[in-house]
Design a protein around this motif. Structure first.
Motif, short mmCIF file in Angstrom:
data_model
loop_
_atom_site.label_atom_id
_atom_site.label_comp_id
_atom_site.label_asym_id
_atom_site.label_seq_id
_atom_site.Cartn_x
_atom_site.Cartn_y
_atom_site.Cartn_z
N ALA A 31 0.67 1.10 -6.98
CA ALA A 31 -0.71 1.09 -7.98
C ALA A 31 -1.96 2.43 -7.18
O ALA A 31 -2.77 1.24 -7.42
CB ALA A 31 -1.09 -0.75 -7.93
N GLY A 32 -1.14 2.62 -6.51
CA GLY A 32 -2.47 3.86 -5.44
C GLY A 32 -3.10 3.33 -4.28
O GLY A 32 -2.51 3.83 -3.57
N SER A 33 -3.07 2.20 -3.93
CA SER A 33 -3.70 1.67 -2.82
C SER A 33 -2.30 0.75 -1.82
O SER A 33 -3.28 -0.19 -0.77
CB SER A 33 -4.81 1.57 -2.95
OG SER A 33 -5.41 2.10 -3.48
N TYR A 34 -1.95 0.11 -2.95
CA TYR A 34 -0.85 -0.82 -2.59
C TYR A 34 0.74 -1.21 -1.91
O TYR A 34 0.75 0.20 -1.99
CB TYR A 34 -1.03 -2.39 -3.19
CG TYR A 34 -3.15 -2.67 -4.08
CD1 TYR A 34 -3.55 -3.40 -3.06
CD2 TYR A 34 -2.76 -1.98 -4.84
CE1 TYR A 34 -4.72 -3.77 -3.31
CE2 TYR A 34 -4.37 -2.17 -5.16
CZ TYR A 34 -5.15 -3.06 -4.90
OH TYR A 34 -6.69 -3.51 -4.58
N SER A 291 -5.09 8.67 -15.73
CA SER A 291 -5.38 8.56 -14.22
C SER A 291 -5.34 7.64 -12.79
O SER A 291 -6.85 7.20 -13.21
CB SER A 291 -4.34 9.62 -14.28
OG SER A 291 -3.78 10.62 -14.86
N LEU A 292 -4.85 7.38 -12.43
CA LEU A 292 -5.49 6.60 -11.02
C LEU A 292 -5.18 7.54 -9.83
O LEU A 292 -4.22 7.91 -9.94
CB LEU A 292 -4.47 4.82 -10.72
CG LEU A 292 -4.59 3.83 -11.85
CD1 LEU A 292 -3.85 2.69 -11.53
CD2 LEU A 292 -6.69 3.61 -11.27
N ILE A 293 -6.41 7.83 -8.86
CA ILE A 293 -7.21 8.65 -7.78
C ILE A 293 -6.68 7.70 -7.01
O ILE A 293 -7.62 6.43 -6.77
CB ILE A 293 -7.16 9.25 -8.14
CG1 ILE A 293 -7.67 10.12 -9.30
CG2 ILE A 293 -7.24 10.30 -7.50
CD1 ILE A 293 -6.51 11.72 -9.95
N SER A 294 -6.00 7.74 -5.26
CA SER A 294 -6.17 7.02 -4.35
C SER A 294 -7.33 7.40 -3.66
O SER A 294 -7.39 9.35 -3.69
CB SER A 294 -5.45 6.68 -3.92
OG SER A 294 -4.54 5.78 -5.20
N SER A 295 -7.62 7.04 -2.53
CA SER A 295 -8.61 7.54 -1.29
C SER A 295 -7.98 8.89 -0.55
O SER A 295 -6.52 8.64 -0.60
CB SER A 295 -9.25 6.51 -0.65
OG SER A 295 -8.24 5.54 -0.23
N LYS A 311 -3.96 10.17 0.07
CA LYS A 311 -3.68 11.10 0.79
C LYS A 311 -3.41 12.40 0.25
O LYS A 311 -2.85 13.00 0.83
CB LYS A 311 -3.99 10.61 1.79
CG LYS A 311 -4.30 11.34 3.37
CD LYS A 311 -4.05 11.08 4.59
CE LYS A 311 -3.71 12.23 5.57
NZ LYS A 311 -2.81 12.06 6.62
#
Lengths: 373, 428
Positions: A31-34, A291-295, A311
């Protein structure tokens, strides 16, 4: 909570194909960040479990790096802590973990030195939220010896890689089949168990004496008629990620509003290691839909129905559809990606094309030289 | 008996007590160093990150004005690795004493009131910082410069355009960088080297100067301590800094500094690996873009949901932007919810604001602000934290909204350009 946690995180899985060449399944980004194990660890922390052991073996370095500090899940305390145990050579033992029960047996000292009466024993490859206190209440109320968290699966779902159970009307488990080719029931075990600490010590010691090593086969199935084993039905979102299809599907589930809302906007939170990345940046030519985009990402191209992890750099005129781009991927200009999972730290050359054919998900691992600004 | 003495070569004292009144309603409830910046950061993150990246692991943060947000942000310093067994970050508010209890009356007075804190670390050098600048600087290099010159005081300076020099403390230095003249906001500046408010003092020099000047009301570094040292012939050197440095003291400069971050390769680059900026991240999920959303030339924080269109903007964490809403040239801070079919032009919207549907901000003709034209200008609309704007409101340029407003606060659902609508009292 009067329990300690044990996460069985040592497993490899051939169903993950190339994705598990780099890391244990529990360290898979989600999920992008986990990472997958964040869900289990956060559930334990949110259930006020203070002492947690993670047993690792296969390809653990990525996982160990993720667990290098316990503070993100709030385990960095004097009373409690987060322990990672890998197999070690001792005077009595020089084996790898030969199975889940053996992994516990080799770390009996941890169990014996704890004081909490219960153990929450889980895998680390489930994506879910669960208050273990509720499971423990059920366990005590049913006077169970072992409680297995279970879940109904869709009729017709492929259950080949799960353990299936049949319960009676009191929720007592009467039948337990491990990885059946044709399942007799559509209720599966989620690989989450609660039992008394002393009971676990006793069972695992017995197993070891008999040269048995597997928790499911040699404890659950073997003892199902002599011990009171109960099934606790979980009804909310739960998904195991340990196959390429399920991994892809789980990530895509987070594009659904209700799933995001359940995990991200409702108490309690899921925690993960903080990476200190800058906010995501969108330049001229960027277009992002569903869409999901992460930091830490920099987006110059088109992204549709995809999950982009931290990244990543997406070049000019790129088109990314129905894909998962893992951490720190560099995608050169004019590149198309469709129905793919791009492995982390890949560098995709400009003007290239990657597509999964006939509904299959293609795993892209590209190790090219990277020129960055 | 051996007495183990705690010793740190250099400790930092970070002045974070100022209100920053020229940021208007943005600092009505928080100190300026705690104001959000660049999507996910707060202004104080920059000096704090510089400290740890420069190897300074003992930082006293002097707070006074509205410290709650600042205190909870700093906590025990975990995000900056300043949670240390010895040293680390310590928040230093003014405190009561047997005699002469007072607030911090000036920058140097605040340091004077914390002599004991500094003394406990037996430092050789003390670094004085302010908590309201955006920059990346290696204080260790500045310390090397300080040592190499046998300086007792080193002042970081940077060249500014000559016509702006009279706004700053201006140093005149010889070719060996020794300061020969110091003037605070001179009418006819002789140099364009402006003090950045960053000083390294030899501890003994600082200690002596503060004790000698203790009785001076509103004791200030630029006005009193530096001139005092200068008069006594203390060796003072100017350390010239040429990197990016921005004082975000006005709404216009705050807006500009944020907008500079969205350039293709910004002068101030947050994406560098070797000099990371740390902050407390409470919100971790990725950001979501809906099927009919548009995003261009923007930076966006974690956990934000975009259903509308975002152009040239800096959006914080946990923000929701509704369907068919258009946001241009704006700054939206953490946890703000914006409804559908809104238009926002050149707006600064603080944290936890609720904006209804069909709201327009920054539309219509330009008009001077009626209450504080020196603060609210350049056509920027400013909305203070936790404000509420109901459905269907149109708001002009240079206007301000702060507090929970309802449709009865507006005439014909409109707040014309230049108007100020403040409903939040001290205790609201």
């Amino acid at each position: 909570m009067r329990a300690i946690g044990i996460v069985l995180a040592g497993g490899n899985n051939r169903r993950m194909k190339e994705l598990s060449q780099k890391r244990a399944v529990c360290a898979m980004p989600i999920a992008g960040s986990y990472r997958s194990i964040d869900f289990t660890l956060s559930n334990m922390s949110n259930s006020h479990i203070q002492r947690v052991a993670v047993l690792t073996q296969y390809n653990g370095s990525s996982l160990h790096e993720h667990l290098s500090s316990s503070k993100w899940w709030d385990f960095g305390r004097k009373q409690g802590g987060l322990y990672t145990f890998t197999p070690v050579v001792t005077a009595e033992n020089s084996n790898w973990y030969r199975g889940t029960a053996d992994a516990i047996y080799q770390n009996l000292a941890f169990l014996k030195s704890s004081h909490e009466p219960y153990v929450v024993l889980t895998s680390g490859d489930g994506v879910y939220k669960l208050d273990f206190n509720k499971v423990l209440e059920f366990h005590i109320e049913r006077k169970a010896d072992i409680t297995v968290v279970c879940r109904d699966m869709e009729p017709g779902a492929n259950l080949e890689r799960f353990g299936t159970v049949r319960m009676n009307e009191e929720s007592r488990i009467e039948e337990f089949e491990e990885k059946p080719l044709r399942a007799k029931s559509n209720v599966i075990s989620c690989g989450i168990y609660i039992l008394r600490r002393r009971q676990l010590i006793e069972m695992v010691e017995k197993c070891a004496e008999e040269d048995r090593y597997d928790f499911v086969r040699d404890i659950l199935i073997r003892y199902k008629d002599v011990k009171r084993i109960f099934g606790y039905k979980m009804r909310d979102y739960w998904r195991n990620i340990a196959s390429v299809e399920d991994y892809y599907g789980t990530n895509m589930d987070f594009l659904k509003g209700e799933v995001r809302n359940y995990f991200f906007k409702q108490y309690p939170d899921i925690y993960s290691r903080v990476d200190d990345l800058a906010p995501a940046k969108y330049n001229v030519g960027a277009s992002v839909r569903n869409s999901l985009i992460s930091s830490g990402c920099i987006v110059n191209g088109v992204v549709e129905n995809s999950v982009i992890f931290k990244k990543s750099y997406i070049g000019n005129n790129c088109v990314i559809k129905n894909s998962i781009i893992l951490n720190d991927v560099y995608i050169g200009d004019n590149t198309c990606i469709e129905n793919c999972i791009v492995e982390s730290r890949s560098t995709l050359r400009e003007n290239s094309c990657f597509a999964g054919e006939n509904g299959h998900i293609r795993i892209v691992v590209e190790r090219n030289e990277r020129y960055t600004m | 008996m051996v007495i183990v003495m705690v010793k740190k070569e250099m400790i930092a004292m970070l002045l974070a007590g100022g209100q920053g009144s020229r940021l208007g309603v943005l600092t009505a409830k928080v100190a300026k160093p705690a104001v959000a910046f660049g999507g996910k950061y707060r202004i104080i993150d920059f000096p704090l990150s510089n400290c740890i990246n420069s190897g300074v692991d003992t930082v006293g943060v002097l707070t006074q004005y509205q410290p709650l947000r600042l205190n909870s942000h700093i906590g025990i310093g975990i995000p900056w690795d300043l949670d240390r067994n010895i040293g680390g970050v310590t928040v230093l508010p003014p405190y009561e004493k047997i005699s002469s209890s007072e607030w911090y009356t000036g920058t140097a007075n605040a340091i004077y009131q914390n002599l004991e804190y500094m003394e406990s670390y037996h430092p050789e050098y003390v670094l004085i910082l302010s908590g309201d600048h955006i920059y990346k600087m290696d204080y260790e290099i500045m310390l090397d410069f300080h040592k190499a010159n046998n300086a007792e005081v080193t002042i970081a300076v940077m060249p500014v355009p000559m016509e702006e020099a009279s706004r700053f403390g201006i140093m005149t230095a010889d070719e060996r960088h020794r300061i020969s003249k110091f003037e605070e906001k001179p009418e006819h500046p002789q140099s364009n080297l402006a003090s950045m408010g960053i000083y390294i003092f030899n501890w003994k020099t600082l200690h002596k100067a503060l004790l000698a000047m203790a009785e001076q009301p509103a004791l200030d570094f630029g006005k009193h301590v530096i001139p005092y040292c200068h008069q006594r012939g203390v060796p003072m050197f100017a350390y010239e800094f040429t990197g990016y440095w921005k004082d975000v003291g006005t709404l216009q400069s705050y807006w500009e500094a944020n907008m500079e971050l969205i350039d293709i390769v910004p002068e101030f680059n947050l994406y560098e690996e070797y000099w990371k900026v740390y902050t407390k991240s409470e919100i971790q999920p990725p950001q979501y873009f809906a099927s009919d959303s548009v995003v261009e030339r923007s930076i966006i924080g974690e956990g934000t949901d975009v259903y509308g269109k975002v152009y040239n903007s800096v959006i914080g964490c946990g923000v929701t932007i509704g369907r068919d809403t258009v946001i241009r040239d704006s700054i939206i801070m953490n946890q703000t919810q914006i409804g559908s079919n809104c238009e926002l032009y050149k707006a600064i919207v603080a944290e936890e604001v609720r904006i209804g549907d069909h709201v327009a901000l920054g539309v219509g003709e330009e008009a001077e602000n009626d209450v504080a034209p020196h603060i609210y200008n350049h056509g920027i609309v400013t909305v203070g934290e936790k404000s509420v704007i109901p459905n269907g409101i149109r708001v002009g340029k240079n206007s301000v909204i702060f507090g929970v407003t309802t449709s009865v606060d507006y005439i014909c659902s409109c707040l014309p350009s230049g108007r100020t609508l403040i409903k939040a009292g001290e205790h609201q």
